[in-house]
Design an enzyme around this catalytic site. Structure first.
Site, short mmCIF file in Angstrom:
data_model
loop_
_atom_site.label_atom_id
_atom_site.label_comp_id
_atom_site.label_asym_id
_atom_site.label_seq_id
_atom_site.Cartn_x
_atom_site.Cartn_y
_atom_site.Cartn_z
N GLY A 26 -44.31 -54.47 -45.32
CA GLY A 26 -44.04 -53.05 -45.39
C GLY A 26 -43.95 -52.60 -46.83
N HIS A 27 -44.92 -53.04 -47.62
CA HIS A 27 -44.99 -52.63 -49.03
C HIS A 27 -46.36 -52.97 -49.60
CE1 HIS A 27 -43.47 -56.88 -49.40
NE2 HIS A 27 -44.49 -56.91 -50.23
#
Ligand code: TYD
Length: 134
Positions: free
Chosen positions: A47-48
């Site tokens: 998630g990045h």
């Protein structure tokens, strides 16, 4: 988006196989190695994206899916072989999900841990891609 799978040399042996990641296997100098394990069922990691850092992901045990997004295109890669590495270059949003029980994800990174190198907000990531194109 091109999916970059690197074959990690495998030394097969009736006593068990052995794979080696040396500097000639990946296109950067290794600065850090870490691993994800004991991932509960249904949990998601990642998630990045990274501004500079590159990473090689290897499913040392079990399997998991990696969802990659380069701002234009999204692709899902299932990792489940300890002799296959997924190379994630800089500027790619990644999410890791569907971990099997006992899965271990090895990460071989091009840099030490620098929080400032992360983009952790998807909208900010998409905006950074838009700015790159102008
Ligand atoms: P993060 O990179 O967000 O994990 P993932 O992408 O696998 O979900 O890191 C989770 C937490 O661990 C975050 O608070 C930062 C910390 N961390 C370190 O302190 N050092 C490290 O080398 C890494 C990778 C994470």
């Amino acid at each position: 988006m091109e999916i970059k799978i690197i074959n990690i040399p495998k030394i097969e042996d009736p006593r068990g196989n052995l794979s080696v990641i040396e500097s000639d296997v990946i296109p950067y100098e290794i600065k850090r190695v870490y691993y994800l394990y004991d991932v509960p069922s249904g949990a998601e990691r990642g998630g990045h994206s990274h501004k500079e850092q590159q990473e090689l992901l290897v499913a040392l045990s079990g399997s998991f899916d990696v969802v990659l997004n380069d701002g234009d295109d999204e692709k899902v890669v299932t990792l489940n072989k300890p002799f296959e590495g997924l190379l994630i270059t800089s500027g790619i949003w990644r999410e890791l999900k569907n971990f099997s029980s006992g899965a271990v994800c090895l990460v071989v990174a091009s840099d030490i841990y620098i929080e400032e190198d992360y983009i952790r907000d998807f909208d900010t990531f998409i905006k950074s891609k838009f700015n790159d194109k102008r």
